[in-house]
Design a protein around this motif. Structure first.
Motif, PDB file in Angstrom:
ATOM      1  N   LEU A 112       0.846  -1.193   0.000  1.00 28.04           N
ATOM      2  CA  LEU A 112       0.000   0.000   0.000  1.00 28.04           C
ATOM      3  C   LEU A 112       0.880   1.241   0.000  1.00 28.04           C
ATOM      4  N   ARG A 113       1.636   1.420  -1.074  1.00 30.14           N
ATOM      5  CA  ARG A 113       2.586   2.519  -1.144  1.00 30.14           C
ATOM      6  C   ARG A 113       2.084   3.684  -1.992  1.00 30.14           C
ATOM      7  N   GLU A 114       0.859   3.596  -2.493  1.00 35.65           N
ATOM      8  CA  GLU A 114       0.294   4.719  -3.235  1.00 35.65           C
ATOM      9  C   GLU A 114       0.159   5.935  -2.318  1.00 35.65           C
ATOM     10  N   THR A 115       0.226   7.106  -2.914  1.00 36.65           N
ATOM     11  CA  THR A 115       0.155   8.349  -2.144  1.00 36.65           C
ATOM     12  C   THR A 115      -1.120   8.441  -1.315  1.00 36.65           C
ATOM     13  N   VAL A 116      -2.230   7.956  -1.864  1.00 39.85           N
ATOM     14  CA  VAL A 116      -3.501   8.061  -1.161  1.00 39.85           C
ATOM     15  C   VAL A 116      -3.454   7.280   0.155  1.00 39.85           C
ATOM     16  N   PHE A 117      -2.734   6.169   0.197  1.00 38.16           N
ATOM     17  CA  PHE A 117      -2.648   5.385   1.429  1.00 38.16           C
ATOM     18  C   PHE A 117      -1.695   6.029   2.438  1.00 38.16           C
ATOM     19  N   GLU A 118      -0.745   6.774   1.942  1.00 38.63           N
ATOM     20  CA  GLU A 118       0.104   7.518   2.867  1.00 38.63           C
ATOM     21  C   GLU A 118      -0.747   8.472   3.696  1.00 38.63           C
ATOM     22  N   LYS A 119      -1.678   9.146   3.033  1.00 38.91           N
ATOM     23  CA  LYS A 119      -2.575  10.034   3.755  1.00 38.91           C
ATOM     24  C   LYS A 119      -3.561   9.242   4.605  1.00 38.91           C
ATOM     25  N   PHE A 120      -4.082   8.161   4.075  1.00 37.81           N
ATOM     26  CA  PHE A 120      -5.056   7.342   4.786  1.00 37.81           C
ATOM     27  C   PHE A 120      -4.507   6.904   6.137  1.00 37.81           C
ATOM     28  N   PHE A 121      -3.286   6.393   6.156  1.00 34.85           N
ATOM     29  CA  PHE A 121      -2.705   5.912   7.410  1.00 34.85           C
ATOM     30  C   PHE A 121      -2.305   7.069   8.324  1.00 34.85           C
ATOM     31  N   ARG A 122      -1.916   8.181   7.745  1.00 33.23           N
ATOM     32  CA  ARG A 122      -1.577   9.341   8.567  1.00 33.23           C
ATOM     33  C   ARG A 122      -2.808   9.873   9.292  1.00 33.23           C
ATOM     34  N   VAL A 123      -3.921   9.970   8.584  1.00 32.33           N
ATOM     35  CA  VAL A 123      -5.160  10.468   9.178  1.00 32.33           C
ATOM     36  C   VAL A 123      -5.707   9.483  10.201  1.00 32.33           C
ATOM     37  N   ALA A 124      -5.458   8.181   9.981  1.00 35.24           N
ATOM     38  CA  ALA A 124      -5.999   7.145  10.862  1.00 35.24           C
ATOM     39  C   ALA A 124      -5.158   6.906  12.107  1.00 35.24           C
ATOM     40  N   GLU A 125      -4.021   7.563  12.232  1.00 35.69           N
ATOM     41  CA  GLU A 125      -3.117   7.306  13.353  1.00 35.69           C
ATOM     42  C   GLU A 125      -3.624   7.991  14.618  1.00 35.69           C
ATOM     43  N   ILE A 126      -3.882   7.188  15.631  1.00 34.40           N
ATOM     44  CA  ILE A 126      -4.488   7.681  16.871  1.00 34.40           C
ATOM     45  C   ILE A 126      -3.586   8.682  17.584  1.00 34.40           C
ATOM     46  N   ALA A 127      -2.278   8.470  17.515  1.00 36.85           N
ATOM     47  CA  ALA A 127      -1.338   9.342  18.218  1.00 36.85           C
ATOM     48  C   ALA A 127      -1.387  10.779  17.717  1.00 36.85           C
ATOM     49  N   CYS A 128      -1.894  10.982  16.504  1.00 33.41           N
ATOM     50  CA  CYS A 128      -1.968  12.327  15.923  1.00 33.41           C
ATOM     51  C   CYS A 128      -3.265  13.040  16.277  1.00 33.41           C
ATOM     52  N   PHE A 129      -4.158  12.376  16.991  1.00 34.59           N
ATOM     53  CA  PHE A 129      -5.437  12.984  17.340  1.00 34.59           C
ATOM     54  C   PHE A 129      -5.255  14.027  18.446  1.00 34.59           C
ATOM     55  N   THR A 130      -6.142  14.993  18.431  1.00 32.52           N
ATOM     56  CA  THR A 130      -6.227  15.901  19.567  1.00 32.52           C
ATOM     57  C   THR A 130      -6.862  15.150  20.734  1.00 32.52           C
ATOM     58  N   GLN A 131      -6.784  15.712  21.919  1.00 27.38           N
ATOM     59  CA  GLN A 131      -7.391  15.074  23.084  1.00 27.38           C
ATOM     60  C   GLN A 131      -8.888  14.889  22.874  1.00 27.38           C
ATOM     61  N   GLN A 132      -9.528  15.870  22.275  1.00 27.95           N
ATOM     62  CA  GLN A 132     -10.965  15.789  22.026  1.00 27.95           C
ATOM     63  C   GLN A 132     -11.271  14.649  21.044  1.00 27.95           C
ATOM     64  N   GLU A 133     -10.443  14.507  20.013  1.00 29.95           N
ATOM     65  CA  GLU A 133     -10.645  13.439  19.036  1.00 29.95           C
ATOM     66  C   GLU A 133     -10.413  12.074  19.669  1.00 29.95           C
ATOM     67  N   ARG A 134      -9.427  11.973  20.524  1.00 27.75           N
ATOM     68  CA  ARG A 134      -9.157  10.690  21.190  1.00 27.75           C
ATOM     69  C   ARG A 134     -10.331  10.271  22.074  1.00 27.75           C
ATOM     70  N   VAL A 135     -10.907  11.227  22.800  1.00 27.52           N
ATOM     71  CA  VAL A 135     -12.059  10.925  23.636  1.00 27.52           C
ATOM     72  C   VAL A 135     -13.243  10.495  22.766  1.00 27.52           C
ATOM     73  N   ALA A 136     -13.458  11.206  21.655  1.00 21.85           N
ATOM     74  CA  ALA A 136     -14.565  10.869  20.761  1.00 21.85           C
ATOM     75  C   ALA A 136     -14.362   9.490  20.143  1.00 21.85           C
ATOM     76  N   TYR A 137     -13.119   9.178  19.784  1.00 26.20           N
ATOM     77  CA  TYR A 137     -12.851   7.863  19.197  1.00 26.20           C
ATOM     78  C   TYR A 137     -13.041   6.746  20.223  1.00 26.20           C
ATOM     79  N   GLU A 138     -12.553   6.971  21.445  1.00 22.49           N
ATOM     80  CA  GLU A 138     -12.712   5.962  22.493  1.00 22.49           C
ATOM     81  C   GLU A 138     -14.188   5.681  22.748  1.00 22.49           C
ATOM     82  N   ARG A 139     -14.997   6.714  22.746  1.00 21.46           N
ATOM     83  CA  ARG A 139     -16.436   6.537  22.948  1.00 21.46           C
ATOM     84  C   ARG A 139     -17.038   5.741  21.779  1.00 21.46           C
ATOM     85  N   SER A 140     -16.619   6.081  20.564  1.00 22.57           N
ATOM     86  CA  SER A 140     -17.112   5.385  19.385  1.00 22.57           C
ATOM     87  C   SER A 140     -16.666   3.923  19.376  1.00 22.57           C
TER      88      SER A 140
END
Length: 300
Positions: free
Chosen positions: A192-220
């Motif tokens: 999965l080395r296409e450019t689109v997947f580089e963004k996909f995995f970057r956006v999906a990385e939990i460590a990059c979330f804000t505190q608010q996003e992490r709380v929302a994800y944990e609830r989800s």
């Protein structure tokens, strides 16, 4: 809310938060465009999408609704567990983008195409364990010709897609692999080395979330796990009841026919009760040890 329990690097795509973040936000709509173009395999080449109003969660079903630059409509849904009338509700919601195209005055009923796409975290068709990509249109039964080509239903039975990373052949298969395995991965796969997947995995990385996003994800994620647990428990209870009923009947029958013949008959009676309970053929085969052909004969 405690967040220390999160061990995964990437989000679970089947959660409401992840699905909306990756496929339902303006800043990440290029991910959805790539997925749709790969899914449609050249039938459509979408260059731009405009999001329409999002619907709220409907008992384990999340959706995004958008239009492309040609005015064609795309209703993309993710379903965590099978509902009794999921095909009916799919048809029902597909009528919304059709009715929205109605115009006042002298309108000739010319419609733009509507695509209803379901990413299913379950299987609904036991006839073929490898047939996971369903594309449905209105067809003339006698001629087998498409009667109306502007209404398309696409269902992806994700559990049936079992290709490994080395077996991926095209962008569509890579998207399915990424969606299924996202929460289990610690690094982006080499395939999965296409450019689109580089963004996909970057956006999906939990460590990059804000505190608010992490709380929302944990609830989800908690909601997803609760839903999965409820569905799994209901399935097990149904199996347990069927198994116990079949076991009692099978024991009585086995004593009359002898031990060897009784064991086989017990399996068949258990399978018959499981089928009456609505269990899937694959599950009945796995639990009883009967072949698929034997189970299908019992079901018929």
């Amino acid at each position: 809310m405690a967040l220390e329990g999160l061990q995964e690097r990437y989000v679970n795509f089947y959660t409401d938060f992840a699905f909306k973040k990756l496929f339902g936000t303006e800043v990440n709509k290029d991910l959805l465009i790539s997925f749709l173009n790969a899914l449609l395999s050249g039938e459509e080449e979408i260059k731009e999408l405009t999001y329409c109003e999002h619907e709220k969660e409907r008992k384990g079903i999340f959706s995004v609704y958008c239009m492309n630059e040609k005015g064609e409509h795309f209703l993309v849904e993710i379903q965590k567990a099978e509902q009794r009338f999921f095909k009916g509700r799919s048809a029902y919601y597909s009528t919304f983008p059709i009715r929205e195209q109605g115009s006042k005055g002298n309108w000739n009923y010319e419609l733009k195409s509507v695509y209803a796409i379901g990413i299913l975290n379950f299987s609904f068709d036991d006839s073929d364990p490898n047939y996971y990509h369903h594309e449905v249109k209105l067809v003339n039964i006698k001629t087998t010709q498409v009667f109306y080509n502007k209404l398309t239903y696409i269902y992806l039975e994700m559990p049936k897609f079992r290709k490994t990373e080395s077996e991926l052949e095209n962008l569509f298969e890579k998207w399915l692999y990424a969606i299924i395995h996202l929460p289990d991965l610690m690094e982006r796969p080499q395939a999965l080395r296409e450019t689109v997947f580089e963004k996909f995995f970057r956006v999906a990385e939990i460590a990059c979330f804000t505190q608010q996003e992490r709380v929302a994800y944990e609830r989800s994620l908690k909601n997803y796990r609760d839903w999965y647990s409820i569905a799994e428990t209901a399935e097990y209870r149904g199996w347990e009841r069927g198994y116990n009923m079949g076991l009692l009947e099978a024991r009585a029958e086995a004593r009359a026919k002898g031990r060897a013949e009784g064991r086989n008959e017990a399996k068949r009676l258990i399978a018959e009760n499981m089928i009456k309970m609505g269990m899937k053929v694959n599950d009945v085969c796995r639990i009883t040890g009967l072949s698929m052909e034997e189970v299908k004969r019992i079901r018929s």
